[in-house]
Design an enzyme around this catalytic site. Sequence first.
Site, PDB file in Angstrom:
ATOM      1  N   ASP A 139      64.027  90.141  62.281  1.00 43.25           N
ATOM      2  CA  ASP A 139      64.205  89.303  63.561  1.00 43.25           C
ATOM      3  C   ASP A 139      62.755  89.335  64.298  1.00 43.25           C
ATOM      4  OD1 ASP A 139      66.119  87.231  65.000  1.00 43.25           O
ATOM      5  OD2 ASP A 139      65.293  89.607  66.019  1.00 43.25           O
ATOM      6  N   SER A 167      65.990  84.310  66.208  1.00 41.43           N
ATOM      7  CA  SER A 167      66.169  84.213  65.447  1.00 41.43           C
ATOM      8  C   SER A 167      66.750  84.111  63.864  1.00 41.43           C
ATOM      9  CB  SER A 167      64.508  84.664  64.666  1.00 41.43           C
ATOM     10  OG  SER A 167      64.072  84.413  65.623  1.00 41.43           O
ATOM     11  N   ASP A 168      67.555  85.402  63.964  1.00 44.34           N
ATOM     12  CA  ASP A 168      68.655  85.591  62.670  1.00 44.34           C
ATOM     13  C   ASP A 168      69.699  84.181  63.267  1.00 44.34           C
ATOM     14  OD1 ASP A 168      67.866  87.285  60.599  1.00 44.34           O
ATOM     15  OD2 ASP A 168      68.047  89.547  62.414  1.00 44.34           O
ATOM     16  N   LEU A 169      70.049  85.083  64.533  1.00 42.67           N
ATOM     17  CA  LEU A 169      71.949  84.281  64.923  1.00 42.67           C
ATOM     18  C   LEU A 169      71.548  82.806  65.000  1.00 42.67           C
ATOM     19  CD1 LEU A 169      72.709  86.084  67.724  1.00 42.67           C
ATOM     20  CD2 LEU A 169      74.466  85.858  65.407  1.00 42.67           C
ATOM     21  N   GLY A 172      71.430  81.194  60.519  1.00 41.06           N
ATOM     22  CA  GLY A 172      72.978  81.867  60.384  1.00 41.06           C
ATOM     23  C   GLY A 172      73.507  80.358  60.425  1.00 41.06           C
TER      24      GLY A 172
END
Length: 381
Positions: A139, A167-169, A172
């Site tokens: 991320d 970015s990860d969230l 997802g």
Amino acid sequence: MTPLHGLKVLELARVLAGPWAGQVLADLGADVVKVEGPEGDETRNWGPPFAPDGAAAYYHSTNRGKRDVTADFRNADDLAMVKALAAEADVIIENFKVGGLAKFGLDYASLAPSNPGLVYCSITGFGQTGPYAPRAGYDFIIQAMGGIMDLTGEPDGEPQKPGMAYSDLMTGLYGVIGIQAALAQRAITGKGQHIDMSLFDTQLAVLPNQTNNYLTSGKVPRRMGNAHPNIVPYQVFYASDAPFVIACGNDHQFEHLCQKLNLTLHTDPRFSKNTNRVTHREALIPLLADEMAKHTRTEMLALMEAAGVPAGPINTVAEALADPQAQSRAMVQDHGQTRSVRLPIKFSDSTLPTPTAAPLKDADGPAIRTAAAQHRWPTKD
């Protein structure tokens, strides 16, 4: 009935983006079986703080509502178990490096022939194609490469990342959108498909006004602290005792703001329209700031509420969770030994599952292995 009742999800993912997608699906009622390596998800050790079961709070934040089994893909029996689960799954979520699962026969091309309805979501740093596809994606690196850090922070300070794995969230969540869209299409065609999710793609996609500002004007946007590139006033101000935020979204709100402060700035041609306020922000903001500094934050928030101008305090995490609105909306849910913030979706005609804590490592291993040996999806208690 829960919205995703009966949906069988196999999660071959760890850390955040993939598990976040799996948790959202679990929150919506899907039956999510998480497969961990023998060493467990890395986030189990990302503490302190640690929950009473010994796993880090970080792990608990992104794995609630799932069942858990451990597997070593290099072990023939474990690999056979995972393939048996994959044959029965509606959805698989994985975040291995590109090609990482092909050598085990767990990639989409290997699994789809025996499960043509499978919706298979791959989440990687840079996607399945392109010059960076082989790279690992973290991320922090994606935020740096994807533009958000250059837009975050004070104008004369260093680039900053947001306080969360942004970015990860986002990836997802976009993954969940892609999965649900593929399931909707499968309901018509009977066929599943492979979804290629990239953190880098997502990071670019969630800079909408900033990328379009550049694509339209050719001018590279830069960080502006807490100011907004397209709206004024829309930033932090300081009352006599504490900072707060005003988000003045249109000319009528600006007029009402000025009236409540006994100012006539809204009649000045430099400030009467938002376009002009953006151009002349350096002249306007000090005039507003001087007047606001004469009041306490409580007084300013009351004035703005009376004026119909969006404004709010800058809360700590503790203050945000204790806010009367958060309390009224029951945003914090209790799982017994742990608590977490609930799925922020309310349905008029659907229930959601009773929330359960993130599982212990291999908590459901015996039951899942028994079912897989019988080539069936494990039933839930």
